[in-house]
Design a protein around this motif. Structure first.
Motif, PDB file in Angstrom:
ATOM      1  N   ALA A  65      -5.032  44.836  38.685  1.00  0.00           N
ATOM      2  CA  ALA A  65      -5.970  45.057  37.531  1.00  0.00           C
ATOM      3  C   ALA A  65      -5.241  46.238  36.569  1.00  0.00           C
ATOM      4  N   LEU A  66      -4.023  46.805  37.008  1.00  0.00           N
ATOM      5  CA  LEU A  66      -3.568  47.826  36.250  1.00  0.00           C
ATOM      6  C   LEU A  66      -3.224  46.895  34.905  1.00  0.00           C
ATOM      7  N   ASP A  67      -2.712  45.666  34.997  1.00  0.00           N
ATOM      8  CA  ASP A  67      -2.328  45.077  33.842  1.00  0.00           C
ATOM      9  C   ASP A  67      -2.779  43.481  33.757  1.00  0.00           C
ATOM     10  N   HIS A  68      -3.716  43.211  34.774  1.00  0.00           N
ATOM     11  CA  HIS A  68      -4.474  41.687  34.663  1.00  0.00           C
ATOM     12  C   HIS A  68      -5.969  41.849  34.502  1.00  0.00           C
ATOM     13  N   ARG A  69      -6.720  40.877  33.997  1.00  0.00           N
ATOM     14  CA  ARG A  69      -7.813  40.821  34.132  1.00  0.00           C
ATOM     15  C   ARG A  69      -8.319  40.100  35.591  1.00  0.00           C
ATOM     16  N   VAL A  70      -8.715  40.912  36.545  1.00  0.00           N
ATOM     17  CA  VAL A  70      -8.672  40.248  37.904  1.00  0.00           C
ATOM     18  C   VAL A  70     -10.294  39.765  37.941  1.00  0.00           C
ATOM     19  N   ILE A  71     -10.822  38.607  38.317  1.00  0.00           N
ATOM     20  CA  ILE A  71     -12.005  38.116  38.450  1.00  0.00           C
ATOM     21  C   ILE A  71     -12.454  37.598  39.903  1.00  0.00           C
ATOM     22  N   VAL A  72     -13.028  38.082  40.592  1.00  0.00           N
ATOM     23  CA  VAL A  72     -13.396  37.738  42.001  1.00  0.00           C
ATOM     24  C   VAL A  72     -14.766  37.587  42.097  1.00  0.00           C
ATOM     25  N   TYR A  73     -15.282  36.549  43.017  1.00  0.00           N
ATOM     26  CA  TYR A  73     -16.820  36.250  42.872  1.00  0.00           C
ATOM     27  C   TYR A  73     -16.822  36.067  44.663  1.00  0.00           C
ATOM     28  N   ASP A  74     -18.324  36.195  44.986  1.00  0.00           N
ATOM     29  CA  ASP A  74     -18.766  36.068  46.317  1.00  0.00           C
ATOM     30  C   ASP A  74     -19.121  34.489  46.493  1.00  0.00           C
ATOM     31  N   GLN A  75     -18.381  33.882  47.251  1.00  0.00           N
ATOM     32  CA  GLN A  75     -18.987  32.455  47.704  1.00  0.00           C
ATOM     33  C   GLN A  75     -20.460  32.515  47.975  1.00  0.00           C
ATOM     34  N   ARG A  76     -21.265  31.219  47.754  1.00  0.00           N
ATOM     35  CA  ARG A  76     -22.662  31.431  48.107  1.00  0.00           C
ATOM     36  C   ARG A  76     -22.957  31.735  49.571  1.00  0.00           C
ATOM     37  N   GLY A  77     -23.775  32.561  49.865  1.00  0.00           N
ATOM     38  CA  GLY A  77     -24.085  33.030  51.051  1.00  0.00           C
ATOM     39  C   GLY A  77     -23.269  34.223  51.651  1.00  0.00           C
ATOM     40  N   HIS A  78     -22.055  34.387  50.900  1.00  0.00           N
ATOM     41  CA  HIS A  78     -21.258  35.456  51.422  1.00  0.00           C
ATOM     42  C   HIS A  78     -21.514  37.004  50.427  1.00  0.00           C
ATOM     43  N   GLY A  79     -20.918  37.920  50.913  1.00  0.00           N
ATOM     44  CA  GLY A  79     -21.037  39.109  50.206  1.00  0.00           C
ATOM     45  C   GLY A  79     -22.408  39.373  49.663  1.00  0.00           C
ATOM     46  N   ARG A  80     -22.590  39.376  48.225  1.00  0.00           N
ATOM     47  CA  ARG A  80     -23.660  39.809  47.459  1.00  0.00           C
ATOM     48  C   ARG A  80     -24.445  38.502  46.470  1.00  0.00           C
ATOM     49  N   SER A  81     -23.797  37.332  47.155  1.00  0.00           N
ATOM     50  CA  SER A  81     -24.311  36.152  46.813  1.00  0.00           C
ATOM     51  C   SER A  81     -25.345  35.186  47.584  1.00  0.00           C
ATOM     52  N   PRO A  82     -26.632  35.192  47.223  1.00  0.00           N
ATOM     53  CA  PRO A  82     -27.538  34.745  48.261  1.00  0.00           C
ATOM     54  C   PRO A  82     -27.366  33.490  48.895  1.00  0.00           C
ATOM     55  N   ALA A  83     -27.636  33.196  50.162  1.00  0.00           N
ATOM     56  CA  ALA A  83     -27.525  31.837  50.573  1.00  0.00           C
ATOM     57  C   ALA A  83     -28.285  30.757  49.953  1.00  0.00           C
ATOM     58  N   SER A  84     -27.652  29.719  49.977  1.00  0.00           N
ATOM     59  CA  SER A  84     -28.191  28.474  49.486  1.00  0.00           C
ATOM     60  C   SER A  84     -28.204  27.166  50.393  1.00  0.00           C
ATOM     61  N   PRO A  85     -29.382  26.496  50.374  1.00  0.00           N
ATOM     62  CA  PRO A  85     -29.352  25.419  51.290  1.00  0.00           C
ATOM     63  C   PRO A  85     -28.166  24.231  51.162  1.00  0.00           C
ATOM     64  N   ALA A  86     -27.603  24.241  50.092  1.00  0.00           N
ATOM     65  CA  ALA A  86     -26.691  23.338  49.776  1.00  0.00           C
ATOM     66  C   ALA A  86     -25.254  24.118  50.116  1.00  0.00           C
ATOM     67  N   CYS A  87     -24.643  23.480  51.449  1.00  0.00           N
ATOM     68  CA  CYS A  87     -23.437  24.006  51.969  1.00  0.00           C
ATOM     69  C   CYS A  87     -22.617  22.699  51.742  1.00  0.00           C
ATOM     70  N   THR A  88     -21.944  22.653  50.713  1.00  0.00           N
ATOM     71  CA  THR A  88     -20.998  21.394  50.801  1.00  0.00           C
ATOM     72  C   THR A  88     -19.654  21.909  49.694  1.00  0.00           C
TER      73      THR A  88
END
Length: 318
Positions: A65-88
């Motif tokens: 991030a010192l010299d890039h734009r770093v985009i990270v995300y929580d996969q569904r059900g992981h971290g702060r992304s709520p769980a979803s019935p669709a696991c595919t």
């Protein structure tokens, strides 16, 4: 009070993002997304693996991030992304496309990095229009496209039906992982990390993995057990580099070698002696360096023909 979901001090403590947003996927699933670094810097998108979260990428977000734009995300059900019935795998591809659409400008191209299930997400999305619009190059870390359970070396048994059957049940167990104890650290290190891995690396990974809800862990383990994304490798037409650890028990090097042989535009395979499944944590300098090379070659500079198709072996640093 909820358990600690990541370490809070040291090199693996997640940095504070420049901004956070919620991205809505095709089926309505809500995804927690973080952006680190300057908005006008070259973009890098990081997709984490099974039982992990955005915190897994702390060593990458902090340095890049010192010299890039770093985009990270929580996969569904992981971290702060709520769980979803669709696991595919289709849902994973939908999610990645949604993140790309909401964080990158039209036609903007990024280096996309996937670790473990994140690499499988990349393979699942490889033929998608939005992925092809935004992917300049890819780095796959410690991942595979099929036969994950059959090839796993978590159980010290001879390859065959019994080992496959037992491994599937161990990985998909509904048993709670419980608190992070010395025994829990030893088990996690044995299963997912190299024997010489430093204690602070083990602690960082243990906090993240133990924070994953057991229902989510079970649901995605079943998806991974039946994974078949061999077609996705052939659709991954952007320049793609691969990193694997020779002591990886979850996705042994046989997977990385198969990927390198099947990719339309391989940039070579880097095998890290003695390292396990958590390569971005175990070898952050190497992984960060590979990302920087891809950004320079395919995002900010003129595309270059990079790397040979054969494996590269890197000596462990002392």
């Amino acid at each position: 009070m909820s358990r600690l979901t990541h370490v809070t001090t040291g090199p693996y403590a997640p940095p504070v993002p420049a901004r956070e947003l919620t991205v809505v996927s095709a089926d309505g699933a809500r995804l927690h997304v973080e952006v680190h670094g300057s908005e006008d810097a070259p973009p890098v998108v990081l997709a984490h693996g099974w039982t992990c979260s955005t915190a897994f990428w702390a060593a990458q977000t902090r340095e890049l991030a010192l010299d890039h734009r770093v985009i990270v995300y929580d996969q569904r059900g992981h971290g702060r992304s709520p769980a979803s019935p669709a696991c595919t795998t289709e849902a994973l591809a939908d999610d990645l496309e949604a993140v790309l659409a909401q964080t990158l400008a039209r036609g903007e191209r990024a280096v996309i990095v996937g670790h473990s299930m994140g690499g499988m997400t990349v393979m699942a999305a490889a033929a998608r229009p939005r992925f092809r619009e935004h992917a300049a190059a890819v780095l796959l870390c410690s991942t595979g496209s099929s036969r994950l359970v059959a090839e796993a070396l978590v159980l010290p048994l001879r390859a065959g039906g019994l080992r496959t059957w037992l491994t599937a049940r161990v990985l998909a167990s509904r048993a709670p992982l419980g608190p992070v104890t010395p025994l829990a650290r030893r088990i996690l290190k044995y299963a997912t990390m190299g024997p010489g891995c430093a204690p602070h690396m083990v602690e960082a990974c243990a906090r993240i993995v133990h924070a994953c809800p057991r229902a989510v862990r079970h649901a995605w383990a079943r998806v991974l057990a039946g994974l078949d994304l061999d077609h996705g490798i052939r659709e991954l037409r952007v320049p793609t580099a691969i990193v694997t650890g020779t002591a990886d028990r979850l996705t042994p090097p046989v997977h990385a070698r198969a990927l390198a042989a099947a990719l339309p535009h391989p940039l070579g395979l880097t095998e890290l002696p003695g390292m396990g499944h958590m390569t971005p944590v175990e070898a952050p300098e190497l992984v960060n360096g590979k990302i920087r090379e891809l950004v320079t070659a395919y995002v900010t500079g003129a595309p270059e023909e990079a790397g040979a198709d054969g494996p590269e072996r890197i000596k462990e640093s002392s």
